[in-house]
Design an enzyme around this catalytic site. Structure first.
Site, PDB file in Angstrom:
ATOM      1  N   HIS A   1      57.742  13.503  42.726  1.00  0.00           N
ATOM      2  CA  HIS A   1      57.287  14.894  42.766  1.00  0.00           C
ATOM      3  C   HIS A   1      58.056  15.767  41.773  1.00  0.00           C
ATOM      4  CE1 HIS A   1      56.149  12.979  46.562  1.00  0.00           C
ATOM      5  NE2 HIS A   1      55.154  13.844  46.601  1.00  0.00           N
TER       6      HIS A   1
ATOM      7  N   HIS B   1      52.476  18.788  41.135  1.00  0.00           N
ATOM      8  CA  HIS B   1      53.179  18.547  42.397  1.00  0.00           C
ATOM      9  C   HIS B   1      53.638  17.098  42.590  1.00  0.00           C
ATOM     10  CE1 HIS B   1      54.087  18.367  46.679  1.00  0.00           C
ATOM     11  NE2 HIS B   1      53.219  17.385  46.779  1.00  0.00           N
TER      12      HIS B   1
ATOM     13  N   GLU C   1      58.085  21.618  72.627  1.00  0.00           N
ATOM     14  CA  GLU C   1      58.500  20.218  72.718  1.00  0.00           C
ATOM     15  C   GLU C   1      58.860  19.649  71.347  1.00  0.00           C
ATOM     16  OE1 GLU C   1      55.533  21.368  73.740  1.00  0.00           O
ATOM     17  OE2 GLU C   1      55.649  21.341  75.940  1.00  0.00           O
TER      18      GLU C   1
ATOM     19  N   HIS D   1      47.460  16.489  82.351  1.00  0.00           N
ATOM     20  CA  HIS D   1      48.881  16.401  82.672  1.00  0.00           C
ATOM     21  C   HIS D   1      49.305  15.004  83.127  1.00  0.00           C
ATOM     22  CE1 HIS D   1      48.559  20.672  82.257  1.00  0.00           C
ATOM     23  NE2 HIS D   1      49.790  20.904  82.649  1.00  0.00           N
TER      24      HIS D   1
END
Lengths: 662, 662
Positions: free
Chosen positions: A34, A268, A413, A474
């Site tokens: 890159h 890039h 999380e 869940h």
């Protein structure tokens, strides 16, 4: 301006240009990499290494060094070129082996491979979020060990990130927590070039980044000319004075600076053409020979760093020698790779009714170990009361108390996962908790932990459809398998208090790789037949008939209790069953063939009972007909009703097992 | 204020209080649920249903209805009570069966189970992000089908979210894209009560939310008194006038309003005590009998909705009847559950050198199908050039062109996953793309798609360690297994152009559940032996010796080419191998026993070659010794070197297979 200063300025630009050219040569040699960020962000990395980072290239892991995390991991060529120039243990041949197999210079930074690399990075957002964990580690250690005026621990955490990092949700989550916790020693250098892989960022990313970070409690500084290392350096200087807030420095750069495709996404992610490289080198006054190095620039860079840093590492060593033995021993744990801890002194006090959910046993153990060892720290993603991971009297880790043991990760999380990585990188043995089904949310961060061989502990409760009323969103089904199959991660699923103790013993005794402990929501009996010390083998015989067993029931976690009941019910019917507890399938598979044969003799039929994906268990049993497992989503209802709906009530199981053994 | 208005106000408050009491009764009856938000946010939901939502409770799925997504899915009792009161097809008995097995009122909202529920929700952040996809769908349909003054499609998308939703990274990602795309018909009602599960939000979440959303290009409105449905209603009215921006309405509420634990986390997630319920009912003037309903309030609520909405659904039906046949047919696809599409007319034009990466074949197919069918829309998480999912001449989906076919999701895999769900919920057949390894980032959203039985297509390229230079952070190992084991999701891993065509045929022919197509980075031969039409069976015989095979090689994707070469090399050595291609393991396992026995006869030895987790393949082969698979992380290097390092070069494979068959 006095002549001397001009001279210095010119020389420093030369160093930067040298780094740029080394990086594009590396990419060209590898035919992969890159160049855009290497050309655009070189002044940022240079300013940091030359003027700010407190490091010791000859002792790259000294503990109080400033940390630098390259969240934009695709800028690896830039980093390696800089590390080489700065005098880290890298040769020109290492740079020439960029992105080649088994080299010290892999495609993205890898922790443990390259001296000076503080963290593996590459998946966008992970590095920045991990840095928040590093800054939290520093804040805790600083609060713990600094006495008087001469601080022992006071390192800064620097990050280089790009637009891609800031688009990822994990970076937002982590930044939000960093602002709340007022982590003022965290400084993020944002390479703002308005280009992402697919084109101008305006196609998809129109945020006012400064305002966004201010809204999260950050200090924001802007550098309009990202090609000026002096302006960048000044901004970093200013950032270091922030007393209450982490700092984002937005630095406007041009991707692929000096390339014919500068300022576009074309520059890039692919090597530059030969002509482009020649032209860039001509513009910069660098000889057009691959990997040509001006020895002067190299030496000058090393001198600049040396002048600033030469005593730092030795000074730290001196300081720790003056600590009392207890403190020194404690601190050594943070600094050394051996992460084993023992919990032999833990004594378990069962409740009177002999009923306990494994999550409750877990809480007792975590409370005990956390008080015993200052390296154990952790928290929950807004489910303390459910995960049972709160350390009583451990105080809360908050902006006004970095000594706190309880981290309120919030409903974040993914950031939690990365923050655990940051804590581990600073020597902690951290834990994080949520429902097992939401392990999916942090999986990418768990993968990074496994890659870096960190000793995180994931406490995942509510580990089956027996979650009950909350329903299928869940209730985990495929998660145990996903975690079991993750390389270098171990999953423990204890059935009761005894096995929970055994699981933690095994986990704390580990010195490599992360571990999951999978815990049940519901209370279960504390069994007489379970054995803490057998857990480390992964699986063991729990109940065995006197005569040869007609078949073997294999089970884990909450379902083991059902398996035992099935065995008890079938006995009077003349079916004698062995019951094997399998709290850690992966461990069991690594035991000797003799042990495996002893526990699961080839010639005896085997049946597995586990309310989760069947894929796990074909490793033990080929014929899926003998797997009483679950390959569909759960349902909302009382947990007994949910069990029943999917055939995991004792009646259904008894019938099924009996039929299978006909 | 004239008397009449006061009267109306009082009555409406009564309806809200009735909803509150129904909800807490449901939770009490279930002994499970979340009373805090039901009490606190009832005025928000009421204001929406009474004064704004354009719906038809008797025809809940009429296409141009306003959508309401309860991102705070734990407010399900509040939603069900409101739906009942509003006249949807729910009975009091349904409410009494809240959170019970097989009821119409599960613990969290489930799409397809409860009339009036537009989306499954529960995992925080998912609902809000899905709503962005719904709003994008509306924008596209509006741009496509509205002619003249009388719009056919013009629905609003409403969301109710809480602090937890806003802490999740996915909600930030999605909001960022919504701002960029100027989705002005999206209105988010933020139940701002300063409490999360673990305590006050100040413990972990100190953002200036208004500033955050403004920084992302949103319109923000504040309602200080969230107990006033009039103020909330006024704010929604104002939000509807926004012409260039999505709107966030921050509504300050008190969690558990009227409960003894109001304003604390104690009231969040457990039933209230009997006394608490009695006191609340007394305060609100509701009879203290469980599920007591004042018929007046019920009728009045229905009347209010009816007065506003009675003609909407019939009007829409009238409008579509006046469309020309082509348009009507097209629109019907969006409205009807049958999502099958055929691609028989697709003709493949192989490149001259007969070499093509499957990602390139994929691009040809997507381009063809996308132009043929307006329902196909998609994009990439900033990897268009790598995933090869760009539709040429498809224009870009941008704020100034909602007709565009190419969605620039940005580096926001998780939001991409949820947005696909939103598009599917409005009848599209959307696709999203990234590297296979980053499927981890959107796994929670894929799970929601599988749960809702949506037909999303995930185009995951760079699907093995043959990614090469980018290294282990970019190389999938355990991901194929994770996806294969996800209930109701199918994974196709074609080996060449022919199988890629076959995979897409099978995927487009599906009318249920999402699919993954796993594609290789590198060019491979277009084989003479592969067959597009066999892919739908999951696995088939590719090469078979004339005499009975000595063994069978099973492989998929890029590695199939290695398997064929191994077979070719071993033939002159007298080892005759059958080669089986297995592009879809799950499908294959569902074939008839006869077909399975035909392809993989029990008595012939089998060897699997796939550079991914072994767990997948124990379903076919018990003895792991015959699995040439990969259970560790990859490495950075040229892809040939990486293959070699892990034994996936032809030389190593030949040797290994030969040894196994000795």
């Amino acid at each position: 301006m006095p002549n001397e200063l001009i001279q210095e300025e010119i020389n420093q630009s030369k160093i930067i240009d040298q780094i740029r050219c080394l990086a594009i040569d590396m990419i060209s040699e590898a035919k992969s990499g890159h160049p855009g960020i290497a050309l655009g962000a070189a002044p940022i990395v240079y300013a940091l290494y030359a003027n700010h980072l407190r490091i010791d290239p000859k002792n790259p892991n000294y503990f109080n060094r400033d940390r630098f995390i390259l969240s934009a991991g695709h800028a690896s060529a830039l980093l390696y070129a800089t590390l080489y120039m700065a005098g880290y243990d890298l040769t020109l041949d290492d740079l020439k082996a960029f992105r080649q197999i088994d080299s010290k210079t892999p495609g993205h930074p890898e922790y443990g491979i390259t001296p000076g690399v503080d963290c593996s990075s590459g998946p966008l957002g992970q590095g920045l979020a991990t840095a928040i964990g590093v800054a939290m580690a520093e804040a805790n250690l600083r609060a713990k060990y600094n006495k008087g005026k001469n601080p022992l621990i006071d390192f800064n955490t620097y990050v280089l990130c790009g637009d891609g990092d800031l688009m990822e949700g994990i970076s937002y989550e982590a930044a939000s927590l960093a602002g709340t916790l007022k982590l003022n020693k965290l400084i993020v250098l944002y390479d703002s070039n308005n280009i992402c892989l697919d084109g101008p960022t305006s196609l998809t990313f129109n945020e006012n980044i400064a305002m966004r970070f201010i809204s999260q409690g950050w200090n924001v500084i802007s550098v309009e000319d990202g090609n000026s290392f002096e302006l960048i350096s000044k901004a970093i200087e200013e950032a270091k004075t922030s007393t209450e807030k982490p700092t984002l420095i937005e630095i406007k750069t041009t991707i692929g600076k000096y390339s014919e495709n500068a300022g576009t996404n074309k520059v890039h992610g692919a090597p530059l053409s030969k002509e482009d490289i020649s032209n860039i080198k001509e513009t910069l006054g660098i000889r057009d020979i691959p990997f040509a190095i001006s020895q002067n620039t190299c030496e000058e860079f090393r001198q600049i760093i040396n002048d600033r840093c030469q005593n730092l590492s030795a000074e730290f060593d001196r300081k720790i020698l003056s600590l009392d033995d207890k403190t020194l021993n404690e601190l050594r744990y943070f600094m050394e790779p051996d992460k084993k801890l023992q919990m032999n002194s833990f004594t378990y006090d069962p409740p009177e009714d002999n009923l306990e959910a494994t999550r409750d046993t877990s809480q007792k153990i975590l409370n005990y170990m956390s008080k015993l060892y200052p390296f154990i720290i952790g928290g929950s993603a807004d489910l303390f009361a459910s995960n049972k991971t709160y350390i009583k009297d451990g105080c809360n880790f908050q902006a006004d108390n970095y000594l706190g043991k309880n981290i309120y990760f919030g409903v974040r999380e993914h950031a939690m996962g990365a923050i655990l990585n940051g804590l581990s990188l600073c020597g902690f043995r951290p834990y994080g908790s949520t429902f097992l089904v939401f392990s999916d949310y942090l999986k990418p961060a768990i993968r990074m932990a496994a890659l870096m061989n960190l000793q995180n502990i994931y406490v995942f409760s509510h580990d089956s459809i027996s979650v009950g009323e909350d329903g299928p969103t869940h209730q985990p089904v495929e998660q145990l398998l996903a975690l079991r199959s993750l390389p270098n991660l171990e999953v423990f699923r204890p059935a009761d208090a005894n096995e929970t103790i055994g699981a933690y013993k095994a986990i704390f005794a580990k010195s490599n790789g992360p571990s999951v402990i999978s815990l049940a929501r519901n209370k279960t009996k504390i069994l007489e037949v379970t054995k803490a010390n057998e857990v480390e083998k992964g699986g063991y015989i729990l109940i065995d008939p006197i005569k040869k067993a007609d078949a073997i029931l294999i089970s884990s976690g909450e379902e083991l209790h059902l398996a035992i009941e099935v065995a008890n019910r079938l006995k009077p019917k003349g079916i004698d069953l062995r019951v094997v507890s399998m709290p850690n399938l992966e461990r069991f598979l690594k035991q000797t063939p003799e042990y495996i044969e002893d526990v699961l003799p080839v010639e005896i039929r085997k049946i597995v009972i586990e309310a989760s994906s069947s894929y796990s268990w074909n490793k033990l049993i080929y014929n899926s007909k003998y797997l009483i497992t679950l390959d569909k989503f759960g349902a909302s209802g009382k947990y007994q009703d949910v069990y029943k709906k999917y055939g995991f009530d004792v009646d259904s199981l008894e019938e099924k097992v009996e039929e299978l053994l006909k």
